[in-house]
Design an enzyme around this catalytic site. Structure first.
Site, mmCIF file in Angstrom:
data_model
loop_
_atom_site.group_PDB
_atom_site.id
_atom_site.type_symbol
_atom_site.label_atom_id
_atom_site.label_comp_id
_atom_site.label_asym_id
_atom_site.label_seq_id
_atom_site.Cartn_x
_atom_site.Cartn_y
_atom_site.Cartn_z
ATOM 1 N N GLY A 29 -14.105 -0.009 -13.007
ATOM 2 C CA GLY A 29 -13.143 1.080 -13.183
ATOM 3 C C GLY A 29 -12.884 1.398 -14.638
ATOM 4 C CG ASP B 175 -4.687 -1.590 -4.989
ATOM 5 O OD1 ASP B 175 -4.976 -1.169 -3.842
ATOM 6 O OD2 ASP B 175 -4.268 -2.746 -5.210
ATOM 7 C CB SER B 176 -6.470 -4.130 -10.738
ATOM 8 O OG SER B 176 -5.320 -4.613 -11.426
ATOM 9 C CG HIS C 53 -2.056 -1.020 1.057
ATOM 10 N ND1 HIS C 53 -2.350 -1.938 2.045
ATOM 11 C CD2 HIS C 53 -2.885 -1.314 0.022
ATOM 12 C CE1 HIS C 53 -3.319 -2.721 1.630
ATOM 13 N NE2 HIS C 53 -3.672 -2.374 0.412
ATOM 14 C CG ASP D 46 -12.832 -2.904 -5.652
ATOM 15 O OD1 ASP D 46 -11.657 -3.046 -5.288
ATOM 16 O OD2 ASP D 46 -13.499 -3.835 -6.157
ATOM 17 C CG ASP E 258 -7.015 -3.633 0.110
ATOM 18 O OD1 ASP E 258 -6.646 -4.314 -0.856
ATOM 19 O OD2 ASP E 258 -6.487 -2.540 0.393
#
Ligand code: SAM
Length: 287
Positions: free
Chosen positions: A144, A162-163, A68, A112, A92
């Site tokens: 997205g 961030d997939s 992250h 998301d 998340d």
């Protein structure tokens, strides 16, 4: 050696590798088949809670900070003044939390496709959801790919993809049409950063990502390397593409004197993450 049901194991026949974490207790904490993917959460002996999507490790309590922080801070400190940030995926909420540590950020959207991921995170990774109610945050549950296609031109400073891996709903997030739309909605100086898998076991994909980003109109690309224990090979990457942006320099003094704590990212780590080992230098020069 057999691994019984006291272990969670992610294995890849294609890569000939597997990764296991010892489970704590016998009951799974969460198990939902959403319209998009299967979302599970386990409790482990050594890594805290573990989120798994379609059988692939996603997030663990113990080591998610590596991913992250590196998906957020290098790109944010590379951009001269990031105000409007979009996260594609990231359900998340860990990347969103890192983005919102930057005072320059005025608006952060998180799009998301699967609400179940965020619901699982709220229950079992509450620390990652700590910034979800920040007035600058907008959490949306949508594809997205479509959101980027519909977004206004020259309206965004940074896009963070961030997939999951490039299969299923995430496949289109690794395509020329998607990156063309990213290029269209970024302001001059804008950056997109995409999780770009393992430089060791997914090198061909990393080469493709550079090629596709440039085919989509980006004038510069730069991969960052960092450890990520629970992902295949434990060695991960994120790749930036710039629209009239320089990617191998960054606001070093701002990174050095950052006004928030991190567990991994700092000015020196950022500098080191830009360095290519010889095999990668050759592979990316040859593409
Ligand atoms: N750190 C993880 C990794 O590198 O594999 C990614 C974490 S995050 C949980 C991945 C997210 O991508 C998932 O929540 C999934 O729902 C989301 N996703 C996949 N395809 C998507 C799409 N087309 N639009 C938006 N989100 C998508």
């Amino acid at each position: 050696m057999t691994l019984d049901d006291r272990w969670f194991t992610e294995s890849s026949e294609q890569l000939g590798l597997a990764f296991s974490l010892k489970l704590k207790g016998r009951n799974k904490l969460f198990d939902v088949q959403s319209p998009f993917q299967r979302v599970e959460v386990y409790q482990t002996e050594g890594f805290g809670n573990l989120m798994v999507i379609d059988g692939c490790t996603m997030v663990s309590t113990r080591d998610n900070f590596l991913y992250h922080e590196m998906m957020a801070h290098p790109a944010l400190f590379t951009h001269p003044d990031p105000k409007r940030v979009v996260i594609i995926g990231g359900g998340d909420c860990g990347t969103l939390r890192e983005v919102l540590r930057h005072d320059s950020v005025e608006q952060a959207w998180q799009i998301d496709i699967d609400e179940q991921v965020t619901r699982a995170a709220e229950q079992f990774f509450p620390e990652l959801c700590a910034s979800n109610h920040d007035p600058r945050a907008r959490l949306l549950f949508a594809d997205g790919i479509q959101w980027i296609a519909d977004a206004e031109a020259s309206s965004i400073d940074l896009i963070i993809v961030d997939s999951t891996d490039p299969v299923g709903p995430a496949e289109g997030l690794f395509s020329v049409p998607f990156y063309r739309n990213c290029h269209r909605i970024l302001r001059p100086g804008g950056i997109v950063i995409q999780q770009s898998e393992s430089p060791l076991v997914h090198l061909h994909l990393l080469q493709d990502i550079h090629r596709i980003m440039r085919e989509a109109g980006f004038d510069s690309t730069q991969t960052l390397l960092f450890p990520q224990c629970i992902y295949p090979s434990g060695w991960w990457s994120a790749t930036m593409a710039g629209k009239q942006a320089t990617l191998n320099t960054f606001r070093e003094q701002d990174a050095l004197h950052k006004r928030f704590d991190t567990e991994y990212y700092n000015r020196d780590i950022h500098q080191a993450a830009l360095a290519y080992p010889e095999f990668l230098r050759r592979a990316l020069a040859a593409r």
